[in-house]
Write a protein that holds these residues in place. Sequence first.
Motif, PDB file in Angstrom:
ATOM      1  N   MET A  13       0.824  -1.215   0.000  1.00  0.00           N
ATOM      2  CA  MET A  13       0.000   0.000   0.000  1.00  0.00           C
ATOM      3  C   MET A  13       0.857   1.264   0.000  1.00  0.00           C
ATOM      4  SD  MET A  13      -3.211  -0.714  -0.190  1.00  0.00           S
ATOM      5  CE  MET A  13      -4.074   0.744   0.383  1.00  0.00           C
ATOM      6  N   ASN A  32      11.163   3.083   5.238  1.00  0.00           N
ATOM      7  CA  ASN A  32      10.561   1.846   5.737  1.00  0.00           C
ATOM      8  C   ASN A  32      11.456   1.310   6.844  1.00  0.00           C
ATOM      9  OD1 ASN A  32       8.393  -0.237   5.175  1.00  0.00           O
ATOM     10  ND2 ASN A  32      10.210  -1.533   5.135  1.00  0.00           N
ATOM     11  N   ARG A  33      10.845   0.632   7.827  1.00  0.00           N
ATOM     12  CA  ARG A  33      11.637   0.091   8.943  1.00  0.00           C
ATOM     13  C   ARG A  33      12.829  -0.707   8.417  1.00  0.00           C
ATOM     14  NH1 ARG A  33       8.768  -4.109  12.956  1.00  0.00           N
ATOM     15  NH2 ARG A  33       8.501  -5.142  10.946  1.00  0.00           N
ATOM     16  N   SER A  34      12.562  -1.669   7.552  1.00  0.00           N
ATOM     17  CA  SER A  34      13.690  -2.389   6.949  1.00  0.00           C
ATOM     18  C   SER A  34      14.017  -1.719   5.615  1.00  0.00           C
ATOM     19  CB  SER A  34      13.364  -3.870   6.763  1.00  0.00           C
ATOM     20  OG  SER A  34      12.002  -4.039   6.471  1.00  0.00           O
ATOM     21  N   LYS A  37      13.131  -2.325   1.418  1.00  0.00           N
ATOM     22  CA  LYS A  37      11.916  -1.915   0.690  1.00  0.00           C
ATOM     23  C   LYS A  37      12.084  -0.506   0.131  1.00  0.00           C
ATOM     24  CE  LYS A  37       8.201  -4.736   2.730  1.00  0.00           C
ATOM     25  NZ  LYS A  37       8.627  -5.298   4.013  1.00  0.00           N
ATOM     26  N   VAL A  74       1.628   1.623   7.755  1.00  0.00           N
ATOM     27  CA  VAL A  74       2.123   0.345   8.301  1.00  0.00           C
ATOM     28  C   VAL A  74       0.947  -0.497   8.774  1.00  0.00           C
ATOM     29  CG1 VAL A  74       4.335   1.345   8.985  1.00  0.00           C
ATOM     30  CG2 VAL A  74       2.462   1.236  10.651  1.00  0.00           C
ATOM     31  N   LYS A  75       1.248  -1.695   9.214  1.00  0.00           N
ATOM     32  CA  LYS A  75       0.214  -2.606   9.710  1.00  0.00           C
ATOM     33  C   LYS A  75      -0.565  -1.908  10.828  1.00  0.00           C
ATOM     34  CE  LYS A  75       0.074  -7.436  11.136  1.00  0.00           C
ATOM     35  NZ  LYS A  75      -0.688  -7.944   9.985  1.00  0.00           N
ATOM     36  N   GLY A 101      -3.479   3.874   7.339  1.00  0.00           N
ATOM     37  CA  GLY A 101      -3.785   2.452   7.560  1.00  0.00           C
ATOM     38  C   GLY A 101      -5.238   2.279   7.963  1.00  0.00           C
ATOM     39  N   ASN A 102      -5.628   1.025   8.099  1.00  0.00           N
ATOM     40  CA  ASN A 102      -7.015   0.731   8.482  1.00  0.00           C
ATOM     41  C   ASN A 102      -7.172   0.762   9.995  1.00  0.00           C
ATOM     42  OD1 ASN A 102      -8.739   0.459   6.360  1.00  0.00           O
ATOM     43  ND2 ASN A 102      -8.227  -1.689   5.993  1.00  0.00           N
TER      44      ASN A 102
HETATM   45  P1  NBP Z   1       0.995  -4.502   6.038  1.00  0.00           P
HETATM   46  O1  NBP Z   1      -0.279  -4.268   6.770  1.00  0.00           O
HETATM   47  O2  NBP Z   1       1.343  -5.864   5.614  1.00  0.00           O
HETATM   48  O3  NBP Z   1       2.212  -3.915   6.939  1.00  0.00           O
HETATM   49  C1  NBP Z   1       3.541  -4.030   6.548  1.00  0.00           C
HETATM   50  C2  NBP Z   1       4.282  -2.751   6.813  1.00  0.00           C
HETATM   51  O4  NBP Z   1       4.243  -2.423   8.218  1.00  0.00           O
HETATM   52  C3  NBP Z   1       5.759  -2.882   6.445  1.00  0.00           C
HETATM   53  O5  NBP Z   1       6.183  -1.646   5.915  1.00  0.00           O
HETATM   54  C4  NBP Z   1       6.397  -3.156   7.797  1.00  0.00           C
HETATM   55  O6  NBP Z   1       7.754  -2.831   7.852  1.00  0.00           O
HETATM   56  C5  NBP Z   1       5.599  -2.226   8.663  1.00  0.00           C
HETATM   57  N1  NBP Z   1       5.736  -2.474  10.105  1.00  0.00           N
HETATM   58  C6  NBP Z   1       5.295  -3.491  10.869  1.00  0.00           C
HETATM   59 BR1  NBP Z   1       4.437  -4.957  10.251  1.00  0.00          BR
HETATM   60  N2  NBP Z   1       5.576  -3.356  12.163  1.00  0.00           N
HETATM   61  C7  NBP Z   1       6.257  -2.208  12.253  1.00  0.00           C
HETATM   62  C8  NBP Z   1       6.831  -1.513  13.336  1.00  0.00           C
HETATM   63  N3  NBP Z   1       6.748  -1.961  14.576  1.00  0.00           N
HETATM   64  N4  NBP Z   1       7.466  -0.356  13.066  1.00  0.00           N
HETATM   65  C9  NBP Z   1       7.549   0.111  11.815  1.00  0.00           C
HETATM   66  N5  NBP Z   1       7.010  -0.492  10.737  1.00  0.00           N
HETATM   67  C10 NBP Z   1       6.372  -1.640  10.951  1.00  0.00           C
HETATM   68  O7  NBP Z   1       1.081  -3.514   4.751  1.00  0.00           O
HETATM   69  P2  NBP Z   1      -0.027  -3.174   3.641  1.00  0.00           P
HETATM   70  O8  NBP Z   1      -0.760  -4.370   3.177  1.00  0.00           O
HETATM   71  O9  NBP Z   1       0.681  -2.325   2.650  1.00  0.00           O
HETATM   72  O10 NBP Z   1      -1.089  -2.268   4.428  1.00  0.00           O
HETATM   73  C11 NBP Z   1      -0.709  -1.055   5.058  1.00  0.00           C
HETATM   74  C12 NBP Z   1      -1.920  -0.457   5.748  1.00  0.00           C
HETATM   75  O11 NBP Z   1      -2.913  -0.159   4.774  1.00  0.00           O
HETATM   76  C13 NBP Z   1      -2.599  -1.371   6.767  1.00  0.00           C
HETATM   77  O12 NBP Z   1      -3.045  -0.616   7.836  1.00  0.00           O
HETATM   78  C14 NBP Z   1      -3.757  -1.939   6.003  1.00  0.00           C
HETATM   79  O13 NBP Z   1      -4.805  -2.351   6.844  1.00  0.00           O
HETATM   80  C15 NBP Z   1      -4.146  -0.749   5.156  1.00  0.00           C
HETATM   81  N6  NBP Z   1      -4.893  -1.080   3.938  1.00  0.00           N
HETATM   82  C16 NBP Z   1      -4.540  -2.130   3.186  1.00  0.00           C
HETATM   83  C17 NBP Z   1      -5.245  -2.431   2.031  1.00  0.00           C
HETATM   84  C18 NBP Z   1      -4.837  -3.571   1.171  1.00  0.00           C
HETATM   85  O14 NBP Z   1      -5.555  -3.850   0.204  1.00  0.00           O
HETATM   86  N7  NBP Z   1      -3.723  -4.235   1.452  1.00  0.00           N
HETATM   87  C19 NBP Z   1      -6.302  -1.607   1.654  1.00  0.00           C
HETATM   88  C20 NBP Z   1      -6.613  -0.515   2.408  1.00  0.00           C
HETATM   89  C21 NBP Z   1      -5.897  -0.258   3.551  1.00  0.00           C
HETATM   90  P3  NBP Z   1       8.873  -3.952   7.472  1.00  0.00           P
HETATM   91  O15 NBP Z   1       8.940  -3.954   5.986  1.00  0.00           O
HETATM   92  O16 NBP Z   1      10.110  -3.428   8.094  1.00  0.00           O
HETATM   93  O17 NBP Z   1       8.415  -5.244   8.045  1.00  0.00           O
END
Ligand code: NBP
Length: 477
Positions: A13, A32-34, A37, A74-75, A101-102
């Motif tokens: 996203m 991004n944390r890591s 990406k 983020v999540k 985020g959601n």
């Molecule tokens: P994810 O919900 O899978 O989250 C992954 C991201 O969160 C990565 O960038 C990860 O960093 C980061 N993260 C986590 Br997990 N824990 C963290 C922490 N403690 N500190 C910093 N960063 C952290 O990603 P997504 O699917 O792109 O969704 C993002 C948001 O958008 C969510 O809230 C989701 O509900 C919302 N959303 C998603 C959709 C959809 O269709 N997917 C639609 C609408 C809204 P890392 O890379 O370092 O692990």
Amino acid sequence: ATADIGVTGLAVMGRNLARNLARHGHTVAVHNRSPEKTHSLVTDHGYEGTFVASESMADFVQSLKRPRAVIIMVKAGKATDAVIDELIPLLEEGDIVVDCGNAHFADTRRREEALKEHGLHFSGTGVSGGEEGALNGPSIMPGGSEHSYEKLGPIFESIAANVDGTPCCFHVGPDGAGHFVKMVHNGIEYADMQLIAEAYDLLRSGLDATPAQIADIFREWNRGSLESFLIEITADVLSHVDGRTGRPFVDIVLDQAEQKGTGRWTVQTALDLGVPITGIAEATFARSLSGHAEQREAAREVFPTTNELAWAADDREGFIEDVRKALYASKVVAYAQGYDMIKAGSDEYGWDIDRGATATIWRGGCIIRARFLDRIREAYDENPELPTLLASPYFVKAVSDGVDSWRRVVGDSARAGVPTPAFSSSLAYFDGLRRRRLPAALIQGLRDNFGAHTYLRTDTEGAFHTLWGSDKTEHKA
Ligand code: NBP
């Protein structure tokens, strides 16, 4: 500092939102944390616009022009709080933190309060449309202060979906309003999908039709008042043939629907607000029923199904039209309930949400985008204080035209043993609203009988209690 806006959290996203921003000429700080990406975004898509990549949060913040606008993607949940905690000491008064985020709207309210104490603005912003929408134009529902929208509005409006020259983005209201509306949007999406699934099940069973034939029916429906993204992709999914087995794809998918929880939030919140969103609730429970494999198996064993098929085949065209009209009427009810919920949330939290504008921004970018939303916008344009969407002239006609079909479909489905929880409960809701006297009067009598809960009378003011255990005389409470 050169960046106009920043995005931290670059999973699907965040990555796509950052690309969308860059493609529209905004200089985007990315983090991004890591860091892998971040690097891969710039390596793969750097040519699409101007990105300023940072490995540390401190550098990321420093790369932003003031007042800074930082999007967190983020999540949802603890990760969002962790990122906010990291940002607070790095930001300065007047900067804006945006959570795309959601999030649950109650978390958004809490975060907004907390950031206010640091002189920071917080905009809980709903983003709908999945990864495709984030990249090519989502529906955006920003909450938060007017001040934050002054900065964010032009940026968001430039990247949002656009229908007839109008961007699918408006300032929904203060604090949690944006995430609340996004939550209701997701709830409506649950109801919409459940209604479509019930229509499919009825056509399959009632006509003994193949998924490919039903896909054609949905394609036809998509040319009329039901035209919408979900109807369109229903035709795609139903006509898809599994590559491995050559069978219809829908027949090889395990019939247990998943949920991430926004439907559940909508229903929980509706219970707190006292709003009967029966369509969304039935849709949420239907998914949950589908997941109870053990109970389903136990019930199948003791109540074997008769598998009666083609019970509506004698009047194929008539039945298809009945199902279409029942689907439309039930959909009107699901939206009427969703909009009641927006009104209730808006009143409870003082958000002053413009419901017509909400319909406008759902016309593009998001999962429930539909032609139908123009009718909702018109209804609220005509009367912003409409007590129920069902009472607007267009929907009065639509439901009146469909009501006989709706009753036939619900009756047929009950006789045939095809579960239609959303069709049936929407019809019951409709009948409940329009019934002159409801049996709630008896419920009040029972409550007074066993618990002295008192009742109001139709003919005089005040609360009364009847002495049920003695001479049954009535006393003013
Ligand atoms: P994810 O919900 O899978 O989250 C992954 C991201 O969160 C990565 O960038 C990860 O960093 C980061 N993260 C986590 Br997990 N824990 C963290 C922490 N403690 N500190 C910093 N960063 C952290 O990603 P997504 O699917 O792109 O969704 C993002 C948001 O958008 C969510 O809230 C989701 O509900 C919302 N959303 C998603 C959709 C959809 O269709 N997917 C639609 C609408 C809204 P890392 O890379 O370092 O692990």
